[in-house]
Design a protein around this motif. Structure first.
Motif, mmCIF file in Angstrom:
data_model
loop_
_atom_site.group_PDB
_atom_site.id
_atom_site.type_symbol
_atom_site.label_atom_id
_atom_site.label_comp_id
_atom_site.label_asym_id
_atom_site.label_seq_id
_atom_site.Cartn_x
_atom_site.Cartn_y
_atom_site.Cartn_z
ATOM 1 N N LYS A 1 26.890 -98.471 49.029
ATOM 2 C CA LYS A 1 25.959 -97.507 48.256
ATOM 3 C C LYS A 1 27.083 -96.126 48.021
ATOM 4 O O LYS A 1 26.975 -95.271 47.241
ATOM 5 N N GLU A 2 27.735 -95.713 49.624
ATOM 6 C CA GLU A 2 28.982 -94.281 48.578
ATOM 7 C C GLU A 2 30.108 -94.483 48.136
ATOM 8 O O GLU A 2 30.518 -94.136 48.417
ATOM 9 N N ASP A 3 29.898 -95.835 47.190
ATOM 10 C CA ASP A 3 31.269 -96.718 47.039
ATOM 11 C C ASP A 3 32.803 -96.785 47.275
ATOM 12 O O ASP A 3 33.484 -96.907 46.376
ATOM 13 N N TRP A 4 33.026 -96.804 48.694
ATOM 14 C CA TRP A 4 33.775 -97.119 49.621
ATOM 15 C C TRP A 4 34.054 -98.468 49.675
ATOM 16 O O TRP A 4 33.035 -99.100 49.590
ATOM 17 N N LYS A 5 35.262 -98.813 49.601
ATOM 18 C CA LYS A 5 35.521 -100.618 49.181
ATOM 19 C C LYS A 5 37.071 -100.818 50.258
ATOM 20 O O LYS A 5 37.282 -99.782 50.768
ATOM 21 N N THR A 6 37.128 -101.795 50.894
ATOM 22 C CA THR A 6 38.375 -102.134 51.079
ATOM 23 C C THR A 6 39.562 -102.534 49.827
ATOM 24 O O THR A 6 39.292 -102.890 48.853
ATOM 25 N N ALA A 7 40.922 -102.504 50.690
ATOM 26 C CA ALA A 7 42.008 -102.531 50.325
ATOM 27 C C ALA A 7 42.130 -103.631 50.134
ATOM 28 O O ALA A 7 41.204 -104.819 50.617
ATOM 29 N N PRO A 8 42.981 -104.623 48.478
ATOM 30 C CA PRO A 8 43.362 -105.795 48.899
ATOM 31 C C PRO A 8 43.802 -106.691 49.771
ATOM 32 O O PRO A 8 44.483 -105.992 50.379
ATOM 33 N N GLY A 9 42.910 -108.220 50.182
ATOM 34 C CA GLY A 9 43.873 -108.520 52.007
ATOM 35 C C GLY A 9 43.126 -108.163 52.911
ATOM 36 O O GLY A 9 43.419 -108.730 53.367
ATOM 37 N N ALA A 10 42.878 -106.603 52.722
ATOM 38 C CA ALA A 10 41.821 -106.252 53.819
ATOM 39 C C ALA A 10 40.731 -106.996 54.024
ATOM 40 O O ALA A 10 40.008 -107.975 53.292
ATOM 41 N N LEU A 11 40.971 -107.209 55.519
ATOM 42 C CA LEU A 11 38.997 -107.988 56.283
ATOM 43 C C LEU A 11 37.898 -107.218 55.212
ATOM 44 O O LEU A 11 37.949 -106.065 54.735
ATOM 45 N N PRO A 12 36.713 -107.683 55.564
ATOM 46 C CA PRO A 12 35.470 -106.841 54.546
ATOM 47 C C PRO A 12 35.350 -105.926 55.454
ATOM 48 O O PRO A 12 35.784 -106.263 56.783
ATOM 49 N N LEU A 13 34.468 -104.970 55.126
ATOM 50 C CA LEU A 13 34.051 -104.094 55.999
ATOM 51 C C LEU A 13 33.256 -103.803 57.375
ATOM 52 O O LEU A 13 33.313 -103.972 58.328
ATOM 53 N N THR B 1 38.692 -97.541 54.821
ATOM 54 C CA THR B 1 38.201 -98.537 53.603
ATOM 55 C C THR B 1 38.939 -96.976 52.627
ATOM 56 O O THR B 1 39.028 -95.667 53.244
ATOM 57 N N TYR B 2 38.496 -96.839 51.077
ATOM 58 C CA TYR B 2 38.528 -96.561 50.590
ATOM 59 C C TYR B 2 37.776 -95.564 49.306
ATOM 60 O O TYR B 2 36.907 -96.858 48.589
ATOM 61 N N ARG B 3 37.522 -94.440 48.715
ATOM 62 C CA ARG B 3 36.734 -94.835 47.561
ATOM 63 C C ARG B 3 37.092 -93.891 46.467
ATOM 64 O O ARG B 3 38.063 -92.671 46.396
ATOM 65 N N VAL B 4 37.552 -93.740 45.347
ATOM 66 C CA VAL B 4 38.099 -93.028 43.901
ATOM 67 C C VAL B 4 37.152 -91.777 43.769
ATOM 68 O O VAL B 4 35.937 -91.974 43.898
ATOM 69 N N VAL B 5 37.873 -90.658 44.015
ATOM 70 C CA VAL B 5 36.893 -89.515 43.864
ATOM 71 C C VAL B 5 37.593 -88.610 42.438
ATOM 72 O O VAL B 5 38.871 -88.663 42.448
#
Length: 225
Positions: free
Chosen positions: A60-72, A174-178
């Motif tokens: 919900k805070e827009d965090w996501k994982t990079a392609p190929g990484a395990l689900p969060l 994990t990362y998000r765009v800011v």
């Protein structure tokens, strides 16, 4: 005759060495297959409720994982499991640390976050070693001058501990765009308590040696290392 016997012995040694190497290779292959099987099984299992809830909150805070990484949720599940692993004495097997960093690209932000997490880890190790020294002073009546000297080294050794830390285990990434197109990266790492103790020991010994203090030769005995 001697040459014949020597040749037979050499042949037997080569054959034995070959069998040992073959067995070692076979054992490594078996270990990798078992690890791959366990990983596949883990991926098929449902993450814990706590991990799913935290992953949902981060999503919900827009965090996501990079392609190929395990689900969060699976990454968080692994993090929780490692936090609740204990050794035979009842102490946690791993020290956990995390940090965030923002950069113009993902790799730069990730490297900075990893370095900050290692500094966080070094701070925790420093605190634990300080507590150990205080406990040793109280329980074993260490000579006050020795205790003070080691304590000074511990307090000054955070950067040295960070440099002595070996390979850490990234358990959450994990990362998000800011701020337009920047990347904010969150890293959570785990580090073996045993390796942490060794890292602290090396750092303190190095500081004592640099100050010309002979206590580095007594460190094992004084702190039970």
């Amino acid at each position: 005759m001697k040459r014949t016997i020597l040749g037979l012995v050499t042949l037997m040694m080569i054959s034995s060495s070959g069998m040992t190497f073959a067995q070692s290779t076979k054992d490594q292959l078996k270990e990798r297959q078992e690890l791959a099987k366990a990983t596949k099984k883990e991926l098929g299992e449902k993450a814990s409720k706590a991990a799913r809830n935290e992953a949902k909150k981060l999503g919900k805070e827009d965090w996501k994982t990079a392609p190929g990484a395990l689900p969060l949720d699976k990454q968080l599940d692994k993090s929780y499991m490692m936090q609740y692993q204990y050794d035979s004495d009842g102490f946690p097997k791993f020290i956990m640390a995390e940090a965030m960093s923002t950069g113009g690209n993902y790799d730069a932000a990730k490297m900075q976050a990893l370095e900050l997490a290692k500094q966080n880890l070094a701070g925790q190790i420093q605190t634990e070693v300080t507590a150990l020294i205080e406990s040793t002073i109280a329980n074993e009546q260490m000579v006050q001058s020795d205790a003070a000297s080691i304590t000074r080294s511990v307090m000054a050794s955070k950067n040295l501990i960070s440099q002595s830390i070996g390979r850490v285990i990234p358990v959450v990434e994990t990362y998000r765009v800011v701020n337009g197109n920047n990347r904010e990266v969150l890293i959570r790492i785990a580090y073996s308590q045993e390796m942490a103790k060794n890292a602290a020991k090396r750092a303190i010994q190095k500081d004592l040696e640099q100050r010309g203090d002979s206590l580095h030769n007594k460190l094992d005995q004084l702190l039970g290392w």
